[in-house]
Design a protein around this motif. Structure first.
Motif, PDB file in Angstrom:
ATOM      1  N   UNK A  94       0.833  -1.203   0.000  1.00 38.17           N
ATOM      2  CA  UNK A  94       0.000   0.000   0.000  1.00 38.17           C
ATOM      3  C   UNK A  94       0.866   1.251   0.000  1.00 38.17           C
ATOM      4  N   UNK A  95       1.909   1.274   0.808  1.00 42.63           N
ATOM      5  CA  UNK A  95       2.838   2.407   0.846  1.00 42.63           C
ATOM      6  C   UNK A  95       3.439   2.680  -0.524  1.00 42.63           C
ATOM      7  N   UNK A  96       3.923   1.628  -1.168  1.00 36.76           N
ATOM      8  CA  UNK A  96       4.562   1.770  -2.475  1.00 36.76           C
ATOM      9  C   UNK A  96       3.559   2.243  -3.524  1.00 36.76           C
ATOM     10  N   UNK A  97       2.347   1.688  -3.478  1.00 35.80           N
ATOM     11  CA  UNK A  97       1.317   2.082  -4.438  1.00 35.80           C
ATOM     12  C   UNK A  97       0.975   3.561  -4.282  1.00 35.80           C
ATOM     13  N   UNK A  98       0.837   4.004  -3.046  1.00 38.50           N
ATOM     14  CA  UNK A  98       0.509   5.407  -2.797  1.00 38.50           C
ATOM     15  C   UNK A  98       1.659   6.310  -3.222  1.00 38.50           C
ATOM     16  N   UNK A  99       2.878   5.884  -2.913  1.00 38.25           N
ATOM     17  CA  UNK A  99       4.050   6.696  -3.258  1.00 38.25           C
ATOM     18  C   UNK A  99       4.165   6.875  -4.765  1.00 38.25           C
ATOM     19  N   UNK A 100       3.984   5.801  -5.519  1.00 34.21           N
ATOM     20  CA  UNK A 100       4.092   5.900  -6.977  1.00 34.21           C
ATOM     21  C   UNK A 100       2.881   6.604  -7.583  1.00 34.21           C
ATOM     22  N   UNK A 101       1.710   6.449  -6.972  1.00 30.62           N
ATOM     23  CA  UNK A 101       0.499   7.074  -7.516  1.00 30.62           C
ATOM     24  C   UNK A 101       0.474   8.577  -7.290  1.00 30.62           C
ATOM     25  N   UNK A 102       1.166   9.044  -6.255  1.00 28.04           N
ATOM     26  CA  UNK A 102       1.061  10.453  -5.882  1.00 28.04           C
ATOM     27  C   UNK A 102       2.345  11.247  -6.098  1.00 28.04           C
ATOM     28  N   UNK A 103       3.497  10.578  -6.146  1.00 25.87           N
ATOM     29  CA  UNK A 103       4.760  11.293  -6.277  1.00 25.87           C
ATOM     30  C   UNK A 103       5.153  12.054  -5.020  1.00 25.87           C
ATOM     31  N   UNK A 104       4.648  11.645  -3.861  1.00 26.09           N
ATOM     32  CA  UNK A 104       4.973  12.332  -2.618  1.00 26.09           C
ATOM     33  C   UNK A 104       6.443  12.139  -2.246  1.00 26.09           C
ATOM     34  N   UNK A 105       6.962  13.091  -1.496  1.00 23.04           N
ATOM     35  CA  UNK A 105       8.254  12.881  -0.837  1.00 23.04           C
ATOM     36  C   UNK A 105       8.028  11.820   0.228  1.00 23.04           C
ATOM     37  N   UNK A 106       9.067  11.032   0.539  1.00 25.06           N
ATOM     38  CA  UNK A 106       8.912   9.986   1.549  1.00 25.06           C
ATOM     39  C   UNK A 106       8.494  10.593   2.883  1.00 25.06           C
ATOM     40  N   UNK A 107       9.045  11.757   3.216  1.00 21.76           N
ATOM     41  CA  UNK A 107       8.671  12.420   4.469  1.00 21.76           C
ATOM     42  C   UNK A 107       7.185  12.787   4.467  1.00 21.76           C
ATOM     43  N   UNK A 108       6.647  13.173   3.313  1.00 23.76           N
ATOM     44  CA  UNK A 108       5.223  13.499   3.205  1.00 23.76           C
ATOM     45  C   UNK A 108       4.376  12.235   3.318  1.00 23.76           C
ATOM     46  N   UNK A 135      -3.870  18.953  -2.446  1.00 20.40           N
ATOM     47  CA  UNK A 135      -4.640  17.725  -2.609  1.00 20.40           C
ATOM     48  C   UNK A 135      -4.080  16.974  -3.802  1.00 20.40           C
ATOM     49  N   UNK A 136      -3.786  15.691  -3.615  1.00 21.77           N
ATOM     50  CA  UNK A 136      -3.191  14.885  -4.679  1.00 21.77           C
ATOM     51  C   UNK A 136      -4.080  13.672  -4.940  1.00 21.77           C
ATOM     52  N   UNK A 137      -4.456  13.423  -6.192  1.00 24.01           N
ATOM     53  CA  UNK A 137      -5.287  12.248  -6.499  1.00 24.01           C
ATOM     54  C   UNK A 137      -4.522  10.946  -6.295  1.00 24.01           C
ATOM     55  N   UNK A 138      -5.250   9.916  -5.875  1.00 27.47           N
ATOM     56  CA  UNK A 138      -4.643   8.612  -5.624  1.00 27.47           C
ATOM     57  C   UNK A 138      -4.703   7.680  -6.833  1.00 27.47           C
ATOM     58  N   UNK A 139      -5.784   7.729  -7.571  1.00 22.01           N
ATOM     59  CA  UNK A 139      -5.980   6.758  -8.636  1.00 22.01           C
ATOM     60  C   UNK A 139      -6.651   5.504  -8.097  1.00 22.01           C
ATOM     61  N   UNK A 140      -7.342   4.793  -8.966  1.00 18.18           N
ATOM     62  CA  UNK A 140      -8.158   3.658  -8.537  1.00 18.18           C
ATOM     63  C   UNK A 140      -7.343   2.551  -7.877  1.00 18.18           C
ATOM     64  N   UNK A 141      -6.187   2.221  -8.439  1.00 22.04           N
ATOM     65  CA  UNK A 141      -5.370   1.126  -7.898  1.00 22.04           C
ATOM     66  C   UNK A 141      -4.938   1.433  -6.474  1.00 22.04           C
ATOM     67  N   UNK A 142      -4.413   2.639  -6.255  1.00 22.18           N
ATOM     68  CA  UNK A 142      -3.958   3.008  -4.917  1.00 22.18           C
ATOM     69  C   UNK A 142      -5.131   3.084  -3.937  1.00 22.18           C
ATOM     70  N   UNK A 143      -6.294   3.578  -4.393  1.00 22.98           N
ATOM     71  CA  UNK A 143      -7.473   3.638  -3.529  1.00 22.98           C
ATOM     72  C   UNK A 143      -7.838   2.248  -3.043  1.00 22.98           C
TER      73      UNK A 143
END
Length: 254
Positions: A94-108, A135-143
């Motif tokens: 889940x962490x990896x999916x969210x990180x790739x879906x959103x492009x967040x910094x790891x700290x974020x 606000x950053x969209x997640x996408x269906x897979x990450x959701x």
């Protein structure tokens, strides 16, 4: 040694030019010049020389380093690396999916709160640099992965304890940036990816893949939380470099 002590500006130029001709990179040449500067400044300070022959020699321009990014196939391999039959493995997927879906910094990412996630709207609320909110969209897979994590794993890890953090450990505490990155390096090695990837690799991959698929630069800027568009523009160079490689590899006249 006497020749080095007595060298003039032309000698320094000739030496650096010889190193460049032998294949020295700009960064290596800059380090050589820096060493020579320290050497001659000491000679001037001790009175062994009255002038510094490197004073008017400009260091080579290093340019802005291009961020490293994974290919889309490598990203898929990395995402598939955690064992989702294990609670921590499912959390990490889940962490990896969210990180790739959103492009967040790891700290974020590790700072995300449960009340900052809207699965109905498919977005996360992020507090970035300078306390700027976006606000950053997640996408269906990450959701889907977040929903599964919230339903199956997070209550198990908390075991009745309360926590504001979205992603938690077995102790019911928020996951740290260092702990997450340690696990990512393990998954990268398991997926056959160079374990020397940086904490920003998935963020860089997110941006590069968006640009490669035609995303507008200003949209990518907003998603990444960059205050200045010039920071985002480096990804156009990455995408252009990738296109040139593809052209060279596949075009009959490449």
């Amino acid at each position: 040694m006497d020749g080095l002590v007595a060298a003039g500006r032309g000698d320094v130029f000739a030496y650096l030019a010889e190193r460049v001709a032998a294949g020295a990179r700009p960064r290596t040449t800059a380090r050589l010049l820096s060493s020579l500067r320290r050497f001659y400044r000491r000679l001037v300070s001790t009175g062994e020389r009255s002038d510094d022959p490197t004073a008017e020699v400009e260091a080579p321009r290093l340019g802005q380093p291009l961020p490293g990014a994974l290919t889309e196939r490598q990203v898929e391999a990395l995402l598939a690396a955690p064992d989702t039959g294990d609670p921590l493995g499912l959390r990490d997927r889940c962490l990896l999916e969210v990180l790739y879906a959103t492009g967040l910094r790891v700290s974020e990412l590790v700072a995300l709160r449960v009340d900052g996630v809207s699965l109905r709207q498919g977005v996360v609320r992020v507090i970035g640099k300078g306390d700027r909110e976006r606000l950053v969209p997640l996408g269906e897979e990450a959701v889907d992965w977040v929903r599964r994590y919230l339903e199956e794993v997070r209550p198990l890890l908390l075991d009745g304890r309360a926590a504001e953090a979205l992603f938690v450990t077995r102790r019911g505490e928020g996951l740290t940036r260092q702990a997450f990155w340690y696990r990512v390096k393990r998954y990268a090695a398991a997926a056959g990816i160079d374990p020397a990837i940086s904490p920003h690799t998935l963020r860089h991959s997110f941006a590069t893949h968006l640009i490669n698929h035609g995303a507008d630069l200003r949209v990518v800027q907003m998603l990444l939380g960059h205050a200045d568009l010039s920071t985002t523009q480096i990804y156009t160079h990455v995408a252009r470099q990738r296109l040139q490689q593809l052209h060279a590899a596949h075009h009959p006249r490449g």
